[in-house]
Write an enzyme that holds these catalytic residues in place. Sequence first.
Site, PDB file in Angstrom:
ATOM      1  N   GLY A  46       0.900  -1.093  -0.006  1.00 35.25           N
ATOM      2  CA  GLY A  46      -0.014  -0.074   0.073  1.00 35.25           C
ATOM      3  C   GLY A  46       0.786   1.288  -0.066  1.00 35.25           C
ATOM      4  O   GLY A  46       2.099   1.296   0.201  1.00 35.25           O
ATOM      5  N   GLN A  51       2.617  10.087   1.855  1.00 39.18           N
ATOM      6  CA  GLN A  51       4.031   9.493   2.163  1.00 39.18           C
ATOM      7  C   GLN A  51       5.068   9.825   0.920  1.00 39.18           C
ATOM      8  O   GLN A  51       6.174   9.771   1.055  1.00 39.18           O
ATOM      9  CB  GLN A  51       3.776   7.731   1.880  1.00 39.18           C
ATOM     10  CG  GLN A  51       3.035   7.282   3.189  1.00 39.18           C
ATOM     11  CD  GLN A  51       3.150   5.826   3.120  1.00 39.18           C
ATOM     12  OE1 GLN A  51       2.105   5.358   2.430  1.00 39.18           O
ATOM     13  NE2 GLN A  51       3.944   5.179   3.772  1.00 39.18           N
ATOM     14  N   CYS A  95       5.500  -0.250   7.735  1.00 42.75           N
ATOM     15  CA  CYS A  95       5.301   1.132   7.101  1.00 42.75           C
ATOM     16  C   CYS A  95       6.212   1.372   6.241  1.00 42.75           C
ATOM     17  O   CYS A  95       7.430   1.453   6.840  1.00 42.75           O
ATOM     18  CB  CYS A  95       4.834   2.261   8.047  1.00 42.75           C
ATOM     19  SG  CYS A  95       4.466   3.620   7.528  1.00 42.75           S
ATOM     20  N   LEU A  96       6.174   1.757   5.057  1.00 44.91           N
ATOM     21  CA  LEU A  96       7.430   2.089   4.239  1.00 44.91           C
ATOM     22  C   LEU A  96       7.732   3.650   4.954  1.00 44.91           C
ATOM     23  O   LEU A  96       9.210   3.957   4.491  1.00 44.91           O
ATOM     24  CB  LEU A  96       6.958   2.304   2.861  1.00 44.91           C
ATOM     25  CG  LEU A  96       6.442   0.999   2.043  1.00 44.91           C
ATOM     26  CD1 LEU A  96       5.774   1.270   0.815  1.00 44.91           C
ATOM     27  CD2 LEU A  96       7.531  -0.053   2.040  1.00 44.91           C
ATOM     28  N   HIS A 137      -4.849   1.005   7.276  1.00 39.01           N
ATOM     29  CA  HIS A 137      -3.590   1.828   7.636  1.00 39.01           C
ATOM     30  C   HIS A 137      -3.407   2.919   6.678  1.00 39.01           C
ATOM     31  O   HIS A 137      -2.956   3.996   6.902  1.00 39.01           O
ATOM     32  CB  HIS A 137      -2.412   0.777   7.250  1.00 39.01           C
ATOM     33  CG  HIS A 137      -1.215   1.016   7.282  1.00 39.01           C
ATOM     34  ND1 HIS A 137      -0.422   0.577   8.270  1.00 39.01           N
ATOM     35  CD2 HIS A 137      -0.248   1.854   6.784  1.00 39.01           C
ATOM     36  CE1 HIS A 137       0.868   1.138   8.209  1.00 39.01           C
ATOM     37  NE2 HIS A 137       0.839   1.889   6.995  1.00 39.01           N
ATOM     38  N   GLU A 138      -3.771   2.544   5.167  1.00 36.05           N
ATOM     39  CA  GLU A 138      -3.489   3.797   4.389  1.00 36.05           C
ATOM     40  C   GLU A 138      -4.615   4.856   4.495  1.00 36.05           C
ATOM     41  O   GLU A 138      -3.996   6.074   4.324  1.00 36.05           O
ATOM     42  CB  GLU A 138      -3.902   3.188   3.005  1.00 36.05           C
ATOM     43  CG  GLU A 138      -3.027   2.225   2.437  1.00 36.05           C
ATOM     44  CD  GLU A 138      -1.608   2.382   2.829  1.00 36.05           C
ATOM     45  OE1 GLU A 138      -1.034   3.457   2.820  1.00 36.05           O
ATOM     46  OE2 GLU A 138      -0.692   1.415   3.217  1.00 36.05           O
ATOM     47  N   HIS A 141      -2.986   7.043   6.988  1.00 38.61           N
ATOM     48  CA  HIS A 141      -2.054   8.123   6.721  1.00 38.61           C
ATOM     49  C   HIS A 141      -2.586   9.413   6.129  1.00 38.61           C
ATOM     50  O   HIS A 141      -2.318  10.543   6.203  1.00 38.61           O
ATOM     51  CB  HIS A 141      -1.346   7.292   5.427  1.00 38.61           C
ATOM     52  CG  HIS A 141       0.108   6.442   5.951  1.00 38.61           C
ATOM     53  ND1 HIS A 141       0.953   7.129   6.489  1.00 38.61           N
ATOM     54  CD2 HIS A 141       0.089   5.317   5.542  1.00 38.61           C
ATOM     55  CE1 HIS A 141       1.863   6.292   6.706  1.00 38.61           C
ATOM     56  NE2 HIS A 141       1.440   5.116   6.015  1.00 38.61           N
TER      57      HIS A 141
END
Length: 173
Positions: A46, A51, A95-96, A137-138, A141
């Site tokens: 994702g 981000q 998480c990236l 999660h996204e 963000h």
Amino acid sequence: MAVRDILIHPDPRLKTPATPVAEVTDELRALADDMLETMYAAPGIGLAAPQIGVMKRILVMDCVKDEEAPARPMVLINPSVVWSSDEMSIYEEGCLSIPDQYAEVERPSEVEVVWTGLEGEERRERFDGLWATCVQHEIDHLDGKLFIDYLKPLKRQMITRKMVKLKREKARA
Ligand code: K1U
Ligand code: ZN
């Protein structure tokens, strides 16, 4: 298409709610292509626009794990959760924007999400399993929330300190 740089926590843009998309344009479709390319290159399942420093409410995801199965790239514009199950699930999230750090987070097992598609059409789908975890999660963000915000303060501070150190080392390299 281009692979964009992914912001690393702590960064004020990762704590700021993103702005709704007013219109689906070719420029937005190009952004979605870049986000998918960036997500697959990372690799990740994702990615949300903040981000990569773009403060718009758009996310991409593809939670197909089986390498033999066809990919399912999804682009969600202005997504919102309209229903969540009472049943909860615990998943070890990553998480990236917080590389190499993982922690268990509890979230509703199933969610129904409404969003705008790439042709400006309204879409609605119920997600479960990893898809449900990932979409929540996204969307977090897009609201300026990170998975570490669900952890105890001490654990969150420890991870944040590691990320500050990592960013300092990257800046020196
Ligand atoms: O939003 C992000 O930072 C992407 C993140 C999404 C996510 C992972 C786990 C639970 C919820 C949401 C990632 O993709 S982290 C990398 C990752 O999970 C992965 C990477 C390669 C193969 C499989 C998974
Ligand atoms: Zn993340």
